[in-house]
Structure formats: C-alpha cells, structure tokens
Design an enzyme around this catalytic site. Sequence first.
Site, PDB file in Angstrom:
ATOM      1  CE1 TYR A  45      -3.348  -2.682   0.160  1.00  9.80           C
ATOM      2  CE2 TYR A  45      -3.842  -2.070   2.417  1.00  9.80           C
ATOM      3  CZ  TYR A  45      -4.104  -2.836   1.309  1.00  9.80           C
ATOM      4  OH  TYR A  45      -5.124  -3.751   1.353  1.00  9.80           O
ATOM      5  CB  SER A  52     -14.487  -3.539  -1.758  1.00  6.39           C
ATOM      6  OG  SER A  52     -15.092  -2.640  -2.668  1.00  6.39           O
ATOM      7  N   PRO A  53     -16.517  -2.920   1.324  1.00  6.26           N
ATOM      8  CG  PRO A  53     -16.678  -1.827   3.369  1.00  6.26           C
ATOM      9  CD  PRO A  53     -15.678  -2.356   2.391  1.00  6.26           C
ATOM     10  CG  LEU A  54     -19.124   1.614   1.324  1.00 10.76           C
ATOM     11  CD1 LEU A  54     -18.991   3.130   1.430  1.00 10.76           C
ATOM     12  CD2 LEU A  54     -20.420   1.142   1.964  1.00 10.76           C
ATOM     13  N   GLY A  71     -17.707   2.263  -3.862  1.00  7.86           N
ATOM     14  CA  GLY A  71     -18.557   3.449  -3.856  1.00  7.86           C
ATOM     15  C   GLY A  71     -19.952   3.240  -4.389  1.00  7.86           C
ATOM     16  CG  LEU A  72     -22.627   0.265  -7.369  1.00 11.14           C
ATOM     17  CD1 LEU A  72     -22.551   1.231  -8.536  1.00 11.14           C
ATOM     18  CD2 LEU A  72     -22.572  -1.174  -7.875  1.00 11.14           C
ATOM     19  CG  LEU A  73     -23.254  -1.301  -2.337  1.00 10.95           C
ATOM     20  CD1 LEU A  73     -22.860  -2.495  -1.481  1.00 10.95           C
ATOM     21  CD2 LEU A  73     -24.664  -1.480  -2.887  1.00 10.95           C
ATOM     22  N   GLY A  74     -22.564   3.498  -1.726  1.00 14.02           N
ATOM     23  CA  GLY A  74     -22.426   4.663  -0.851  1.00 14.02           C
ATOM     24  C   GLY A  74     -23.233   5.857  -1.301  1.00 14.02           C
ATOM     25  N   GLY A  75     -24.371   5.619  -1.935  1.00 17.84           N
ATOM     26  CA  GLY A  75     -25.184   6.733  -2.441  1.00 17.84           C
ATOM     27  C   GLY A  75     -24.696   7.233  -3.776  1.00 17.84           C
TER      28      GLY A  75
END
Length: 331
Positions: A53, A214-216, A219-223
Amino acid sequence: MEYTQLGRTGLRVSRVVLGTMNFGGGADEATSHAIMDSALDAGVNFFDTANVYGDTGRRGWTEEIVGSWFARGGGRRDRTVLATKVYGNMAEGEAWPNHDKLSAVNIRRAVEASLKRLNTDYIDLYQFHHVDRDTPFDEIWQAVDVLVQQGKVLYAGSSNFPGYKIAQANETAARTGRVGLVSEQCLYNLFERRAEMEVIPAAREYGVGVIPWSPLQQGLLGGALRKEREGTSGSRTSGGRAAQALKDPVVRAQVQAYEDLLDEHGLEPGEVALAWLLTRPGVTGPIVGPRTPEQFDSALRAAGLELSPELLAALDEVFPGPGPSPEAFAW
C-alpha cells in the site's frame, strides 16, 4: 464499540476494522494520524494494512505512516491489533526472482521490511495477500513457524483465497499441529455476494474469521446515484468505477431500488451497507478505508445501526444472494 473473537482464536477485535489503503495517496500523513487517533479513541483496535500500500511509485508508504503514528507513543502500539500482508512485488517494474509471492525466502525478507516500516517488533496478524500456486503450504507454514518462534508474528491469515485453498491451508497445518489460518479477507458486500457460495462456508467450517474488503463495492453502495445527481461523486478511482458500473442498466436499476428503499427509511446507503455486513454469519467486521475523518465518523455510526428483519428481507430482494452451497449451483 462491540468486540468479537477473531475466528477461533482468543484475540478480541473491534467489529469495525480500520483499513489504511488510502493513507498516503488519498490522505496525507497528518490526516491519516488524525483518523487513527479517532479510531483508537472510539474503541477501534483492529488496523489493517499491506506492504504494497502507498501511492504510485511509493509502495510501503502506508506502512511508514502507520509506523510514524506508533512512534508518537501513548500506548498506541499496545492498544492496536495490527494486520499487514505479504505477496506483492515491492520493487518497481518486473519482480526480481524471489522478491514476491510466498516463498520462505520472500516471507522472511518481507516481514523484516514491514517491521522496519511499521516501527514495531511484531505483527499481530500476518496475511497472505493472494494465493501462490507455486509454493506448497508445507513451506509457507514452516516459514511462519520461524516467525512465530521469533515473536515477530502471532497469527496468520489469508486474503483473496477461494474456499478450497482455505481448506488446503488448514488441513496442511492441522497435520503437523499448527494453528493455520485464523482469518480470511475477501471481497464481500450487498452487491457482491459470491463469497457466500464457498469462501464463507469454508471459513466458518474451519473457524476462520471473515474480514470483508470493499464493503461499499468501490462506492456503488455509498449513495452513488445521489452523488451523481449532486455532482459530488469525485474523480478518484472508487467514484470512477462506480460511474462505470452504473452504465449497466441492470446495475443502475438495482442501485436505484436500493437508494429508494433507504430513502423511505431515512437511512444513509453507505451506513446500511456496512451495518448489513455486521449481520452476516461468520463476519468478524468489515474493513472501512476512510480518506477523511468524516468518512470514518460515518462508519462508526454504521456500527451502531440496527436493521429490522423487514429491512433485511427487502435488501435481499434488491440484492439477492446466491443461496446455500451446493444448492446454489446444483439440485
């Protein structure tokens, strides 16, 4: 903050995992330190990083930022369960032989380099970042044994392993009385549920804690649709990938249904996506990767959010899972 056991171990970790992948390239050192301070103050004790990273041309930078935070003292290291990873090429360009993957020689080299960058003398959870098809698990476990005996590593985990590799790794360890894998870090969220077919059942069978990344869904699941309308999706990679995914009319309709459902309940999409993972069997805690303190605060709110059975059922209708294995792909 709630805590749970990491897999079948006696190690207690927070149910929110602070991911540091954005430290360096997405958040400068001062902001990264502020986020880690806030995490520790809130009771988040589980920090995840990796040797690769950093930013373009600066692999290892993230570990250095975590290490400089530890150097500030105040009991930071003792209060932190530190996880990092090994596998990727740390050199720029093509990897020199034995400077990547999971050979014993690279594991030894990589752990010493990570310890130096992290400004610590031990790693709580050392994770194999990917499957190495060329190195037998007998060799991998022998290398880990040495590190455990030296006090440099306490537990071993995997990342991006299929179910059969989790089984293979732990069966190999069990034959010689070793602990084996205690965690698996995998891609898992409301939108991407394929891990439910094999990875999560294997992990639960072997007492391996599941740590979703990648819980979102980038970004797709973050609004994402709301941000699209407001023109606030940003130009970073996550926003770009969400925008690309939304070009698919099926995906767009799913995300629209998701956001409409949560608007009816007055809930934030990103917080619900995280809270949903905390209801899933076998999940230790999702990895959140904030670039700002505000994003981290949102993740903390999600940890305290309770989802009703009716809302969980509605989420399953919007994003249906594959169903139990093997029935998901057989009669």
